[in-house]
Design a protein around this motif. Structure first.
Motif, short mmCIF file in Angstrom:
data_model
loop_
_atom_site.label_atom_id
_atom_site.label_comp_id
_atom_site.label_asym_id
_atom_site.label_seq_id
_atom_site.Cartn_x
_atom_site.Cartn_y
_atom_site.Cartn_z
N LYS A 151 -4.03 2.53 -10.24
CA LYS A 151 -3.23 2.41 -8.89
C LYS A 151 -3.93 2.58 -7.67
O LYS A 151 -3.93 1.90 -6.76
N ARG A 152 -4.96 3.49 -7.80
CA ARG A 152 -5.86 3.52 -6.71
C ARG A 152 -6.74 2.54 -6.52
O ARG A 152 -7.12 2.21 -5.27
N LYS A 153 -7.11 1.84 -7.43
CA LYS A 153 -7.97 0.79 -7.47
C LYS A 153 -7.15 -0.38 -6.82
O LYS A 153 -7.86 -1.24 -6.00
N ASP A 154 -6.07 -0.72 -7.25
CA ASP A 154 -5.07 -1.50 -6.69
C ASP A 154 -4.86 -1.29 -5.23
O ASP A 154 -5.01 -2.22 -4.35
N GLN A 155 -4.67 -0.08 -4.76
CA GLN A 155 -4.38 0.17 -3.48
C GLN A 155 -5.91 -0.03 -2.77
O GLN A 155 -5.63 -0.55 -1.38
N GLU A 156 -6.89 0.45 -2.95
CA GLU A 156 -8.23 0.09 -2.21
C GLU A 156 -8.39 -1.61 -2.31
O GLU A 156 -8.77 -2.03 -1.31
N ILE A 172 0.77 -1.30 0.08
CA ILE A 172 0.03 0.10 0.01
C ILE A 172 0.88 1.21 -0.13
O ILE A 172 0.72 2.35 -0.82
N GLU A 173 2.01 1.41 0.84
CA GLU A 173 2.74 2.24 1.05
C GLU A 173 3.67 2.63 -0.49
O GLU A 173 3.71 3.60 -1.03
N LYS A 205 3.43 6.07 -2.97
CA LYS A 205 4.52 6.56 -3.61
C LYS A 205 4.41 6.81 -5.05
O LYS A 205 4.65 7.71 -5.82
N GLN A 206 3.92 5.74 -5.87
CA GLN A 206 3.97 5.66 -7.24
C GLN A 206 2.60 6.78 -7.77
O GLN A 206 2.78 7.15 -8.81
N ILE A 207 1.71 6.57 -6.97
CA ILE A 207 0.55 7.50 -7.15
C ILE A 207 1.00 8.89 -7.32
O ILE A 207 0.93 9.85 -8.14
N ARG A 208 1.68 9.45 -6.10
CA ARG A 208 2.23 10.81 -6.03
C ARG A 208 3.22 11.00 -7.14
O ARG A 208 3.06 12.11 -7.74
N LEU A 209 4.00 10.02 -7.54
CA LEU A 209 5.01 10.31 -8.67
C LEU A 209 4.35 10.51 -9.90
O LEU A 209 4.55 11.21 -10.49
N HIS A 210 3.11 9.66 -9.94
CA HIS A 210 2.54 9.90 -11.39
C HIS A 210 1.83 11.07 -11.45
O HIS A 210 1.34 11.82 -12.46
N GLU A 211 1.24 11.61 -10.06
CA GLU A 211 0.46 12.79 -9.86
C GLU A 211 1.55 13.90 -10.51
O GLU A 211 1.15 14.96 -11.06
N GLU A 212 2.70 13.89 -10.18
CA GLU A 212 3.61 15.02 -10.62
C GLU A 212 3.86 14.91 -12.11
O GLU A 212 3.87 16.10 -12.53
#
Length: 63
Positions: free
Chosen positions: A48-53, A12-13, A17-24
């Motif tokens: 990635k959000r779906k995977d995280q959920e 999850i962590e 990190k991957q989500i933040r990187l992709h948002e940037e």
């Protein structure tokens, strides 16, 4: 079972990190006006959000 919970939490962590990187990268693509990259990063973030959920659901359920 403790190892599975730790592994899920680390996963999850990592996804966060991957989500933040992709948002940037998405923000940069928007600034540059690159529509193809914008669409790509938006889809990646959603996936990635779906995977995280899903990982969070498994962890909450008892891991």
């Amino acid at each position: 079972m403790a190892n599975r919970k730790k592994r899920l939490q680390k996963g999850i962590e990592s996804i966060e990190k991957q989500i933040r990187l992709h948002e940037e990268k998405l923000k940069k693509a928007e600034e540059e006006g690159n529509l193809e990259l914008e669409e790509y990063y938006a889809k990646e973030i959603a996936a990635k959000r779906k995977d995280q959920e899903e990982k969070q659901r498994i962890l909450d359920k008892g891991g």
